[in-house]
Scaffold this motif. Structure first.
Motif, PDB file in Angstrom:
ATOM      1  N   UNK A  74       0.832  -1.205   0.000  1.00  0.00           N
ATOM      2  CA  UNK A  74       0.000   0.000   0.000  1.00  0.00           C
ATOM      3  C   UNK A  74       0.870   1.261   0.000  1.00  0.00           C
ATOM      4  N   UNK A  75       1.983   1.211   0.729  1.00  0.00           N
ATOM      5  CA  UNK A  75       2.880   2.371   0.761  1.00  0.00           C
ATOM      6  C   UNK A  75       3.577   2.564  -0.582  1.00  0.00           C
ATOM      7  N   UNK A  76       3.999   1.461  -1.219  1.00  0.00           N
ATOM      8  CA  UNK A  76       4.665   1.576  -2.510  1.00  0.00           C
ATOM      9  C   UNK A  76       3.693   1.999  -3.601  1.00  0.00           C
ATOM     10  N   UNK A  77       2.406   1.683  -3.432  1.00  0.00           N
ATOM     11  CA  UNK A  77       1.426   2.073  -4.447  1.00  0.00           C
ATOM     12  C   UNK A  77       1.208   3.588  -4.469  1.00  0.00           C
ATOM     13  N   UNK A  78       1.651   4.283  -3.429  1.00  0.00           N
ATOM     14  CA  UNK A  78       1.527   5.744  -3.370  1.00  0.00           C
ATOM     15  C   UNK A  78       2.715   6.451  -4.009  1.00  0.00           C
ATOM     16  N   UNK A  79       3.665   5.669  -4.526  1.00  0.00           N
ATOM     17  CA  UNK A  79       4.861   6.253  -5.128  1.00  0.00           C
ATOM     18  C   UNK A  79       4.705   6.305  -6.644  1.00  0.00           C
ATOM     19  N   UNK A  80       4.972   7.469  -7.219  1.00  0.00           N
ATOM     20  CA  UNK A  80       5.011   7.608  -8.668  1.00  0.00           C
ATOM     21  C   UNK A  80       6.474   7.526  -9.100  1.00  0.00           C
ATOM     22  N   UNK A  81       6.813   6.489  -9.842  1.00  0.00           N
ATOM     23  CA  UNK A  81       8.182   6.277 -10.301  1.00  0.00           C
ATOM     24  C   UNK A  81       8.374   6.958 -11.651  1.00  0.00           C
TER      25      UNK A  81
END
Length: 334
Positions: A139-146
């Protein structure tokens, strides 16, 4: 059937068993379903302890060790160069024999992996970063725009020299090529999240801080609206000079966008690198004639990327971090 090599494993077993029981060769031949001469030759071969026949090898074990040392010393030599160096050491063998022995030793000619060279300081920072992020959830990584830039060339065929290596040696430093961080080529900027990809930006000039901030203004912000709506997100970027400039940091602060801390020279940690790889593999048979056709092909291929593909790549972040920790900060297979 007059050759022992024509006998099957079952026939050889029957012959050996009946011969031990004292049966005559005529009886054995009838039971095994072969000629009596085949039975005789097989029994005589076993009695003499000969497992196989054939031409005597032209190289010794010492010669073979010399060949293996030559290959492992410089794995980027071609067969001709390796054969020349081997025969110069006093070995009498053909080029075909050289190639065959290399294959028997487990060497295969492969395209080398390209990884950035990391110094010890960079490895320590990567390791510290990975340990700090190892407990992050999906869930935390899904909030990151790469985000990242990537080069696209009209010709995809020139992949450089190949390397001789064994299975499992793809990440061995002697089997890898060093990558060039800023190759002179057409560059494309893109962004992704677990929800999908944003719009592409084709960079017409060298990327400095001012150009990069225009990319953020006209492409990153629309991508954020498309992928996150009103939800909060964290932006990821590497440590390129234009990205880490003071004016760029000020731009992010003015727009209230948090930026993920990122270790230097870490493309293996960025899932968008894999996304670029997917796009380029799909384009490998495309033959654009000019830059405009190339851009059209890139846009069409980028549009085929699905949110499911992006989500799977984002889900790989915990595995990437674990790999960096296990490698103690060294480059990983990703």
């Amino acid at each position: 059937m007059g050759k022992t090599s024509d006998l099957t494993a079952v026939q050889k077993t029957i012959i050996d068993t009946l011969h031990k029981e004292g049966k005559t060769q005529k009886v054995i031949a009838k039971e095994a379903g072969c000629s009596q001469s085949s039975v005789s030759k097989h029994i005589n071969r076993q009695a003499k302890g000969r497992k196989k026949c054939g031409r005597k090898k032209c190289t010794s074990s010492r010669d073979n060790r010399t060949l293996q040392r030559i290959v492992t010393t410089n794995s980027f030599k071609n067969v001709g160069e390796i054969h020349k160096e081997w025969t110069a050491a006093g070995v009498s063998a053909s080029r075909t024999t050289t190639r065959r022995l290399m294959k028997d030793m487990g060497f295969r000619c492969r395209i080398p992996c390209v990884k950035p060279l990391l110094n010890m300081k960079q490895r320590k920072k990567r390791l510290a970063w990975a340990k700090d992020k190892k407990d992050w959830t999906d869930a935390e990584w899904s909030k990151v725009m790469f985000s990242d830039e990537s080069k696209f060339c009209i010709s995809f065929g020139n992949q450089g020299p190949r390397v001789w290596r064994k299975s499992g040696e793809a990440q061995n430093p002697r089997c890898m090529r060093s990558s060039v961080k800023f190759p002179p080529s057409v560059m494309v900027w893109g962004a992704m999240s677990s929800a999908g990809v944003g719009p592409l930006c084709f960079l017409r000039s060298r990327v400095n801080a001012a150009v990069y901030q225009e990319v953020l203004e006209h492409f990153m912000l629309p991508a954020a609206d498309q992928l996150y709506g009103d939800a909060d997100f964290t932006f990821q970027q590497d440590l390129a000079p234009a990205h880490s400039a003071k004016t760029t940091s000020t731009w992010f602060k003015d727009h209230g966008i948090p930026v993920l801390d990122w270790p230097a020279n870490s493309p293996d940690l960025n899932p968008i690198e894999n996304l670029w790889g997917i796009v380029k593999r799909r384009m490998q048979y495309a033959r654009p004639n000019n830059a405009e056709e190339l851009k059209t092909t890139i846009r069409a291929t980028w549009a085929l990327i699905t949110p499911e593909q992006c989500h799977r790549l984002i889900e790989s972040m915990p595995r990437r971090i674990t790999a960096v920790i296990e490698a103690k900060g060294a480059p990983t297979k990703y």
